[in-house]
Design a protein around this motif. Structure first.
Motif, PDB file in Angstrom:
ATOM      1  N   GLU A 148     -40.334  39.015 -23.853  1.00  0.00           N
ATOM      2  CA  GLU A 148     -41.148  39.259 -25.024  1.00  0.00           C
ATOM      3  C   GLU A 148     -42.613  39.089 -24.651  1.00  0.00           C
ATOM      4  N   HIS A 233     -31.546  46.676 -22.690  1.00  0.00           N
ATOM      5  CA  HIS A 233     -32.252  45.965 -23.882  1.00  0.00           C
ATOM      6  C   HIS A 233     -32.750  46.781 -24.738  1.00  0.00           C
ATOM      7  N   HIS A 237     -33.120  46.898 -28.852  1.00  0.00           N
ATOM      8  CA  HIS A 237     -34.561  46.620 -29.259  1.00  0.00           C
ATOM      9  C   HIS A 237     -35.412  47.888 -29.242  1.00  0.00           C
ATOM     10  N   ARG A 238     -35.290  48.861 -30.191  1.00  0.00           N
ATOM     11  CA  ARG A 238     -35.704  50.129 -30.064  1.00  0.00           C
ATOM     12  C   ARG A 238     -37.317  50.337 -30.109  1.00  0.00           C
ATOM     13  N   ASP A 239     -37.794  49.057 -30.712  1.00  0.00           N
ATOM     14  CA  ASP A 239     -39.251  49.133 -31.133  1.00  0.00           C
ATOM     15  C   ASP A 239     -40.183  48.266 -30.065  1.00  0.00           C
ATOM     16  N   ARG A 240     -39.571  47.976 -29.016  1.00  0.00           N
ATOM     17  CA  ARG A 240     -40.206  47.173 -28.036  1.00  0.00           C
ATOM     18  C   ARG A 240     -40.473  47.729 -26.587  1.00  0.00           C
TER      19      ARG A 240
END
Length: 320
Positions: A148, A233, A237-240
């Motif tokens: 992150e 991953h 977490h499609r927006d990352r």
């Protein structure tokens, strides 16, 4: 496996744009300054082994966060030191193993410090170093642990451990502190590349089929482990995507290569789906110092194996 990446003639000139964060230097300077607040506490406890021509020491030193990192130091038994030293890093999933796994460099007259990789050592060779730091949600493996933010990312700790391993080698009276090389294959090659850029004590680099280079291409070119961990991953977490790339930019071997000026020997395998050849050439072509690369057209991720090991010994002999 046939050729799947760019042709060799294109690979030789493949030099993608570097996307180095503006605070890249400041980030790593701060990271290493924080690590320096912890005493190194390097210990070298000699151990008995069946090896008659080598002396072996169980190594402990403080890495990132003051966490205890293990290793082995091996030196020739009947020669006078101090010795030039190869600090070696291990491939993905492996640990320091046993001293008998690491005979070549000390047998050739060098000191050899093998760093255990925190949290690894259960994939193909055992390790003894835990990673006491947790993370947010991650895909199984190490590639997305703390992804992150750059501050929390797993390889921030590992690269810092690598810099501290060089300092630990220099702390041994058996090592010539002015003759330190770093080396590794795959993940180990990626760690070595980063450490060579981050540590002013490193004088030579040997990086074979290096991992952790040109992430943006690797993630979209291969679905092999370990790069596929990041893709998996992102599948959840499609927006990352931008966030993840922003973190990885601080750990990209391409960026470290552009800052590294020590003599370097790299190798690449053109059928390697684990570390695609274009990702290796991306780092090699951006490398700022004297460099050479050994190309193995018909090999996969095993690369040159013994043939490349002989090239390493020749490279060390030329420079030392």
């Amino acid at each position: 496996m046939a050729f799947f990446d760019l042709p060799l003639e294109q690979l030789k000139t493949y030099r993608p744009e570097i996307r180095c964060p503006a605070d890249f230097d400041a980030f790593w300077q701060q990271t290493l300054q924080e690590a320096a607040q912890h005493p190194l506490n390097a210990r070298f406890d000699e151990v008995k082994t069946p090896l008659q021509t080598l002396r072996v020491f169980d190594v402990t030193f403080a890495g990132f966060g003051g966490h205890e990192i293990k290793g082995w130091l091996m030196v020739p038994h009947n020669l006078e030191g101090p010795f030039p030293c190869v600090v070696e890093f291990i491939g993905y999933g492996g640990g320091r193993g046993e001293p008998v796994d690491h005979l070549t460099y000390a047998s050739a007259g060098h000191a050899h410090l093998v760093m255990d990789t925190r949290g690894q050592g259960s994939g193909w060779r055992k390790g003894d170093t835990p990673d006491p730091v947790g993370s947010g949600p991650q895909h199984p493996g190490f590639m997305t642990r703390g992804i992150e933010t750059p501050e929390a990312y797993y390889y921030r700790r590992v690269f810092t451990d690598g810099v501290r391993a060089v300092q630990a080698a220099q702390a041994s009276e058996l090592v010539d502190p002015q003759r330190i090389a770093v080396a590794g294959e795959s993940q180990g090659g990626g760690i070595a590349l980063a450490v060579a850029a981050l540590s002013h004590q490193v004088k030579l680099l040997m990086s074979d089929v290096p991992f952790l280079c040109h992430f943006e291409r690797a993630i979209t070119l291969t679905d092999s482990i370990p790069y596929v961990e990041i893709a998996n991953h992102l599948r959840v977490h499609r927006d990352r995507w931008e966030q993840v790339l922003g973190t990885l930019a601080y750990f990209d071997g391409m960026n470290f290569a552009s800052l590294c000026k020590v003599p370097a020997l790299l190798s690449v395998a053109l059928m390697d789906q684990t570390c695609p050849p274009s990702t290796v050439f991306a780092a090699f072509n951006h490398f700022a110092g004297p460099k050479e690369i050994c190309v193995y057209p018909f090999n996969r991720h095993e690369g040159g194996q013994t043939a490349q090991l002989l090239q390493r010994l020749k490279f060390l002999q030329q420079h030392w």
